[in-house]
Motif scaffolding. Structure first.
Motif, PDB file in Angstrom:
ATOM      1  N   THR A   1    -132.609  17.114   6.517  1.00 33.81           N
ATOM      2  CA  THR A   1    -133.137  15.680   6.842  1.00 33.81           C
ATOM      3  C   THR A   1    -131.969  15.150   7.694  1.00 33.81           C
ATOM      4  OG1 THR A   1    -134.717  15.140   5.199  1.00 33.81           O
ATOM      5  CG2 THR A   1    -134.045  13.131   6.561  1.00 33.81           C
ATOM      6  N   ALA A   2    -130.709  15.391   7.446  1.00 36.54           N
ATOM      7  CA  ALA A   2    -129.527  14.770   7.925  1.00 36.54           C
ATOM      8  C   ALA A   2    -129.417  15.558   9.400  1.00 36.54           C
ATOM      9  CB  ALA A   2    -128.374  15.212   6.877  1.00 36.54           C
ATOM     10  N   LEU A   3    -129.528  16.853   9.290  1.00 38.09           N
ATOM     11  CA  LEU A   3    -129.570  17.933  10.572  1.00 38.09           C
ATOM     12  C   LEU A   3    -130.545  17.149  11.492  1.00 38.09           C
ATOM     13  CD1 LEU A   3    -129.168  20.981   8.673  1.00 38.09           C
ATOM     14  CD2 LEU A   3    -127.448  19.967  10.375  1.00 38.09           C
ATOM     15  N   ALA A   4    -131.767  16.820  10.863  1.00 37.35           N
ATOM     16  CA  ALA A   4    -132.915  16.390  11.709  1.00 37.35           C
ATOM     17  C   ALA A   4    -132.498  15.072  12.637  1.00 37.35           C
ATOM     18  CB  ALA A   4    -134.402  16.328  10.979  1.00 37.35           C
ATOM     19  N   VAL A   5    -132.019  14.331  11.786  1.00 39.00           N
ATOM     20  CA  VAL A   5    -131.577  12.918  12.200  1.00 39.00           C
ATOM     21  C   VAL A   5    -130.588  13.167  13.609  1.00 39.00           C
ATOM     22  CG1 VAL A   5    -130.464  10.706  11.671  1.00 39.00           C
ATOM     23  CG2 VAL A   5    -132.189  11.619  10.290  1.00 39.00           C
ATOM     24  N   ILE A   6    -129.427  14.057  13.001  1.00 39.12           N
ATOM     25  CA  ILE A   6    -128.551  14.242  14.298  1.00 39.12           C
ATOM     26  C   ILE A   6    -129.155  15.055  15.610  1.00 39.12           C
ATOM     27  CG2 ILE A   6    -126.721  15.334  14.724  1.00 39.12           C
ATOM     28  CD1 ILE A   6    -125.532  15.217  11.702  1.00 39.12           C
ATOM     29  N   MET A   7    -129.928  15.801  15.219  1.00 35.58           N
ATOM     30  CA  MET A   7    -130.473  16.530  16.227  1.00 35.58           C
ATOM     31  C   MET A   7    -131.555  15.658  17.263  1.00 35.58           C
ATOM     32  SD  MET A   7    -129.295  19.890  16.135  1.00 35.58           S
ATOM     33  CE  MET A   7    -130.701  20.931  16.854  1.00 35.58           C
ATOM     34  N   GLY A   8    -132.346  14.773  16.248  1.00 38.84           N
ATOM     35  CA  GLY A   8    -133.044  13.586  17.198  1.00 38.84           C
ATOM     36  C   GLY A   8    -132.568  12.884  18.052  1.00 38.84           C
ATOM     37  N   ASN A   9    -131.154  12.311  17.376  1.00 43.59           N
ATOM     38  CA  ASN A   9    -130.406  11.666  18.049  1.00 43.59           C
ATOM     39  C   ASN A   9    -129.936  11.876  19.484  1.00 43.59           C
ATOM     40  OD1 ASN A   9    -129.740   8.615  17.072  1.00 43.59           O
ATOM     41  ND2 ASN A   9    -130.282   9.875  15.357  1.00 43.59           N
TER      42      ASN A   9
ATOM     43  N   ALA B   1    -121.585  10.495   5.206  1.00 40.70           N
ATOM     44  CA  ALA B   1    -122.931  10.182   4.904  1.00 40.70           C
ATOM     45  C   ALA B   1    -123.791  11.330   5.514  1.00 40.70           C
ATOM     46  CB  ALA B   1    -123.537   8.635   5.870  1.00 40.70           C
ATOM     47  N   PHE B   2    -123.451  12.205   6.241  1.00 42.82           N
ATOM     48  CA  PHE B   2    -124.604  13.102   6.427  1.00 42.82           C
ATOM     49  C   PHE B   2    -124.411  14.322   5.694  1.00 42.82           C
ATOM     50  CE2 PHE B   2    -123.733  11.063  10.916  1.00 42.82           C
ATOM     51  CZ  PHE B   2    -125.070  11.006  11.114  1.00 42.82           C
ATOM     52  N   GLN B   3    -123.356  14.369   4.992  1.00 40.77           N
ATOM     53  CA  GLN B   3    -123.158  15.335   4.023  1.00 40.77           C
ATOM     54  C   GLN B   3    -123.728  15.255   2.566  1.00 40.77           C
ATOM     55  OE1 GLN B   3    -118.827  15.644   4.408  1.00 40.77           O
ATOM     56  NE2 GLN B   3    -119.118  17.459   5.601  1.00 40.77           N
ATOM     57  N   VAL B   4    -124.096  13.985   2.611  1.00 36.65           N
ATOM     58  CA  VAL B   4    -124.984  13.547   1.310  1.00 36.65           C
ATOM     59  C   VAL B   4    -126.310  14.160   1.455  1.00 36.65           C
ATOM     60  CG1 VAL B   4    -125.769  11.522  -0.301  1.00 36.65           C
ATOM     61  CG2 VAL B   4    -123.631  11.457   0.875  1.00 36.65           C
ATOM     62  N   ASN B   5    -126.602  14.950   0.410  1.00 32.94           N
ATOM     63  CA  ASN B   5    -127.871  15.570   0.301  1.00 32.94           C
ATOM     64  C   ASN B   5    -129.268  14.515  -0.178  1.00 32.94           C
ATOM     65  OD1 ASN B   5    -127.077  17.967   1.581  1.00 32.94           O
ATOM     66  ND2 ASN B   5    -126.435  18.632  -0.507  1.00 32.94           N
ATOM     67  N   HIS B   6    -130.343  15.078   0.256  1.00 33.15           N
ATOM     68  CA  HIS B   6    -131.684  14.387  -0.287  1.00 33.15           C
ATOM     69  C   HIS B   6    -131.668  13.041  -0.311  1.00 33.15           C
ATOM     70  CE1 HIS B   6    -131.775  18.382  -2.211  1.00 33.15           C
ATOM     71  NE2 HIS B   6    -130.594  18.002  -2.883  1.00 33.15           N
ATOM     72  N   GLN B   7    -131.448  12.431   1.144  1.00 30.25           N
ATOM     73  CA  GLN B   7    -131.723  11.187   1.384  1.00 30.25           C
ATOM     74  C   GLN B   7    -132.711  10.958   2.272  1.00 30.25           C
ATOM     75  OE1 GLN B   7    -129.813   8.733  -0.243  1.00 30.25           O
ATOM     76  NE2 GLN B   7    -129.103  10.361  -1.293  1.00 30.25           N
ATOM     77  N   GLN B   8    -133.574   9.662   2.529  1.00 27.80           N
ATOM     78  CA  GLN B   8    -134.312   9.559   3.489  1.00 27.80           C
ATOM     79  C   GLN B   8    -133.989   9.578   5.138  1.00 27.80           C
ATOM     80  OE1 GLN B   8    -137.550   9.435   2.445  1.00 27.80           O
ATOM     81  NE2 GLN B   8    -136.783  10.139   0.499  1.00 27.80           N
ATOM     82  N   VAL B   9    -134.881   9.509   5.772  1.00 24.93           N
ATOM     83  CA  VAL B   9    -134.481   9.443   7.252  1.00 24.93           C
ATOM     84  C   VAL B   9    -133.989   8.204   7.516  1.00 24.93           C
ATOM     85  CG1 VAL B   9    -135.563   9.075   9.534  1.00 24.93           C
ATOM     86  CG2 VAL B   9    -136.214  10.992   8.168  1.00 24.93           C
ATOM     87  N   ASP B  10    -134.198   6.854   7.078  1.00 26.99           N
ATOM     88  CA  ASP B  10    -133.358   5.704   7.314  1.00 26.99           C
ATOM     89  C   ASP B  10    -132.122   5.713   6.799  1.00 26.99           C
ATOM     90  OD1 ASP B  10    -135.920   4.649   8.411  1.00 26.99           O
ATOM     91  OD2 ASP B  10    -136.263   3.382   6.361  1.00 26.99           O
ATOM     92  N   TYR B  11    -131.661   6.549   5.715  1.00 27.98           N
ATOM     93  CA  TYR B  11    -130.330   6.465   5.256  1.00 27.98           C
ATOM     94  C   TYR B  11    -129.375   7.235   6.228  1.00 27.98           C
ATOM     95  CZ  TYR B  11    -126.052   8.222   2.795  1.00 27.98           C
ATOM     96  OH  TYR B  11    -124.991   8.547   2.398  1.00 27.98           O
TER      97      TYR B  11
END
Length: 150
Positions: free
Chosen positions: A28-36, A111-121
């Motif tokens: 999810t963290a990777l998807a957020v970075i990539m989406g941005n 924050a991106f290295q914390v695992n298992h968070q939601q998209v909003d985080y």
């Protein structure tokens, strides 16, 4: 290692670099970075705000590159970094290397290295990293990457 078989070569490169050099391992963290990045530049490194495709030194106003470095310090930081480390600030490789090493990203990397968070985080962390003015389709792009990442 998370992969993206349906991604472009540029997207695959950034995804691999984020995992290898920034140690971001959560899908999810990777998807957020990539989406941005998709929202900012569509993974086009030589894009100047407004759509002109130009070398680094010819983008004279607005943002430039993968994450649309806009402020004077961030834009000039890209050029100085590449000059110091022998990379081209107009290329995907040079900009990805700078992006991962830029102090602004490093300040929010935990924050991106914390695992298992939601998209909003992760999106909150992306806001502090990028300081976007327009939310746009960031979430749509994020969910698109979530569906493509394996």
């Amino acid at each position: 290692m998370i992969t993206c078989p349906d991604c472009t070569p540029a997207q695959q490169y950034v995804l691999e670099q984020l995992q290898t050099h920034a140690e971001v391992t959560d899908k999810t963290a990777l998807a957020v970075i990539m989406g941005n990045i998709e929202q900012e530049s569509r993974f086009t490194p030589n894009i100047c705000q407004g759509g002109a495709l130009v070398p680094y030194d010819q983008c004279l106003r607005g943002g430039y590159g993968l994450i649309q470095w806009t402020s004077h310090n961030r834009y000039s930081g890209l050029g100085k970094f590449c000059e110091r480390y022998g990379c081209d600030p107009s290329t995907l490789k040079g900009q990805t290397r700078y992006m991962i090493n830029e102090m602004r990203f490093r300040n929010d990397l935990f924050a991106f290295q914390v695992n298992h968070q939601q998209v909003d985080y992760y999106m909150n962390a992306a806001y502090y990293w990028l300081g976007w003015g327009i939310y746009g389709n960031r979430e749509i792009h994020t969910y698109s990457f979530l569906n493509k990442l394996k």
